[in-house]
Scaffold this motif. Sequence first.
Motif, PDB file in Angstrom:
ATOM      1  N   ARG A 325       0.484  -1.379   0.228  1.00  0.00           N
ATOM      2  CA  ARG A 325      -0.079   0.272   0.474  1.00  0.00           C
ATOM      3  C   ARG A 325       0.718   1.009   0.015  1.00  0.00           C
ATOM      4  NH1 ARG A 325      -0.239   4.267   2.857  1.00  0.00           N
ATOM      5  NH2 ARG A 325       0.265   2.894   4.736  1.00  0.00           N
ATOM      6  N   LEU A 328       2.051   1.872  -3.096  1.00  0.00           N
ATOM      7  CA  LEU A 328       1.716   2.674  -4.181  1.00  0.00           C
ATOM      8  C   LEU A 328       0.683   3.997  -3.793  1.00  0.00           C
ATOM      9  CD1 LEU A 328      -0.818  -0.807  -4.791  1.00  0.00           C
ATOM     10  CD2 LEU A 328       1.276  -0.034  -5.803  1.00  0.00           C
ATOM     11  N   GLN A 329       1.109   4.023  -2.825  1.00  0.00           N
ATOM     12  CA  GLN A 329       0.593   5.913  -2.344  1.00  0.00           C
ATOM     13  C   GLN A 329       1.808   6.385  -2.772  1.00  0.00           C
ATOM     14  OE1 GLN A 329      -1.898   6.308   0.479  1.00  0.00           O
ATOM     15  NE2 GLN A 329      -1.261   8.427  -0.166  1.00  0.00           N
ATOM     16  N   GLU A 332       1.242   7.421  -6.057  1.00  0.00           N
ATOM     17  CA  GLU A 332      -0.567   7.756  -6.807  1.00  0.00           C
ATOM     18  C   GLU A 332       0.255   9.250  -6.259  1.00  0.00           C
ATOM     19  OE1 GLU A 332      -3.679   6.444  -4.080  1.00  0.00           O
ATOM     20  OE2 GLU A 332      -5.074   8.458  -3.962  1.00  0.00           O
TER      21      GLU A 332
END
Lengths: 451, 451
Positions: A325, A328-329, A332
């Motif tokens: 996570r 991916l953060q 992003e």
Amino acid sequence: MKVVKFGGSSVASGNQIKKITGIITSDEKRRVIVVSAPGKRSSDDVKVTDLLIQLGDSLQIGVDHEEAYRQVISRFEEIVLDLNLDESVLREVQRKIDDSIALIRSEDPTGIDALKACGEDGSALVVSAYLQTLGHEGTYVNPKEAGILVKDQPGGALVLEESFERLYKLRERQGTLVIPGFFGFTEEDQLVTFSRGGSDITGSIVAAGVKADLYENFTDVDSVFCVNPMYVENPRPLTSLTYREMRELSYAGFGVFHDEALIPAFKEKIPVCIKNTNNPTAPGTMIVAELPEREEHVVGIASDEGFLNLYVSKYLMNREIGFGRRLLQILEDEGVSFEHAPSGIDDMSVIIREHHLPKDKEEIVLQRINDELQVDMVLIERDMAMIMIVGEGMNQTIGIASSATSAFQEAGVNIEMINQGSSEVSMMFGVKSEGLGPAVQALYKVFFGEK
Amino acid sequence: MKVVKFGGSSVASGNQIKKITGIITSDEKRRVIVVSAPGKRSSDDVKVTDLLIQLGDSLQIGVDHEEAYRQVISRFEEIVLDLNLDESVLREVQRKIDDSIALIRSEDPTGIDALKACGEDGSALVVSAYLQTLGHEGTYVNPKEAGILVKDQPGGALVLEESFERLYKLRERQGTLVIPGFFGFTEEDQLVTFSRGGSDITGSIVAAGVKADLYENFTDVDSVFCVNPMYVENPRPLTSLTYREMRELSYAGFGVFHDEALIPAFKEKIPVCIKNTNNPTAPGTMIVAELPEREEHVVGIASDEGFLNLYVSKYLMNREIGFGRRLLQILEDEGVSFEHAPSGIDDMSVIIREHHLPKDKEEIVLQRINDELQVDMVLIERDMAMIMIVGEGMNQTIGIASSATSAFQEAGVNIEMINQGSSEVSMMFGVKSEGLGPAVQALYKVFFGEK
């Protein structure tokens, strides 16, 4: 009622326009027509939209624009002459171009989109006028009048929901309506264009709005092929496809459409037919919501280049809750969208389209991954290609993976990545770009070759 | 210097202890010994650690504990008698058990861990005493004295870095040191146990600390097999493996070790050898950092059941930046760790071990996914099994995927998921649990069957 969209090559010359009016008048259900700007007449020709963009650029930077202007006008002049149309049609086209130029000169921010839209608008004026000379009730309908309401993102308009209800009222109108593709209007009455290839978007929106029985999309090919003809000679044509299959195929560079152009039609479950203006009696390719079960489970092979693999390895990664996570953060945060993220125990790959991670962002992303995730290794492998095999029911059919992987072996191409299990209708393989052609050819042989 | 660890079955009886002291004295490099608690003498026997846990439970809830106490003591009594040891050895074992019981009675929170550790501690007392009767300099070394310093998480101790430096000093000591496995001490001097199977952890920590030339782990099998013998009769033994291969194999339930027990040894690049107490001349299985290239690229097949697939589908998911990250965030918030997350265009799967998502959490997770991500569909598919084929160099070898998938086809088992591309040494397949046996058998035939 059928909504019919004609692409750029179908309105590139007077001769082509004669073909399409023949197609329109041969079926009284073809009541709503959407047209592109005149495209190339031969492979070394220039599209009118490109001429308009050049003209707009010249005006903005203040260099001589006469030549570009002259070329645009002469394209329409030639068409009007070929079709023996009244010169008032040409004057109307020219007036709209001149109005847009005036907007650009007065530094109105909407001027560029207005000018870019003049190609489609001119096509619609010409086609409707020519239908009239044939004794057919052809009416030019401006997107504003038609009800195509969009959100203001110049060059990337998004249709608003209320458009569909407005468009539905077109059903009450008589005769054949000719709508220019590629643009809509905001609530503040500003002309805004869709992204490039936007006439497909207009066609699909209109088909959804009027709840057409069929949306016909005329191009210059007889049908969609099961594989890119760049890799395989005379590939098998596809007679029918489901929406999901088309969407997966388009995603991996299938090339006939922007994968998003058809979404409005898909949402309303309007059947779509891809046909050829130069061979209108060929059956074309039907795209529908559902199909009866077919004997063959793989219907198409799509492929695309220009991917990269961001590989991260860290000892004991799988014990670190939230690692994936957090990776991916970071992406992003930096505005990098990713395609897939296969993971092992102590490693994770993120597949990204190369243009989504330009060099300047690459440095920041690598730095942040090193600093914030304390990884053992992070590296970027470029020049990856993705190959997708697509077909409804594939995920429940034993042996597809085996046939597919045997093709890679046959071709001597190493599989860098396999992503299967989430999509019900596709299986994706990653290879180095140099292996793309041989792999696609071998897959074609396995799934579509002679038995 | 070799560090040698003996498992429960190797110290289950006087007879077994005679075998291990034979092994110890046959090689003067075997200088540091780590022992488990006495295990089962036959398949219907009870492990001493289980008796101690039962005794602890009885004390805590206040029911009669005499029987459990008597059983523990009689196990050690029998061993001491068999080995003709002085009864002071038994008295020392009994004293430690009694001290732990007193702690539990006084509601000291460290009492339970102290009692659980009495099995290993007793083994070490017995083995060191027996070595002495053989005229061998065998010394019992308590983990505190050895320097095994841990963080206080009862039943889940984590070793502290400074332990390794302290352990290194054991090299200066004379004779054979016998250390009980399974526990260490906090900086506040409290005894804390590792997770179950923790003698392997102690052995690995000690081997890393003393920088052993070899860490020998004696169990009751001749070697690690290339596949679970539950599925294949007389499977091929593995003579050598890399750390990475072992780690990937353990992850998918390979069963010989906790996949984390060996980590301290791996970090120090200590070679590990798995051997059989009952057949010590068999070569065993060597696990090392690197191996020369082998002819066969697949070295093992691991498998595990009890996975579920959390499937989420949402139209246009791939346009929604951050979707994947937000889905994983929900799982992280709810304390659900996941294994893999393969994604399609409009769908994403998350593979989770079933016990990580119990029914009560399942409801919350599904609710949050529906509410916060506005998905079209979310569902959970249980009874999934994972099969992993493992081998260094596999990812660069053409044809492995093809051979593997042909095995599934042969077995008539549908592949629900393929995850390949991140790990360099493994390829993972998801199947329905009922297909596990046939698939593993077919894979064995393809990769290890007669040519």
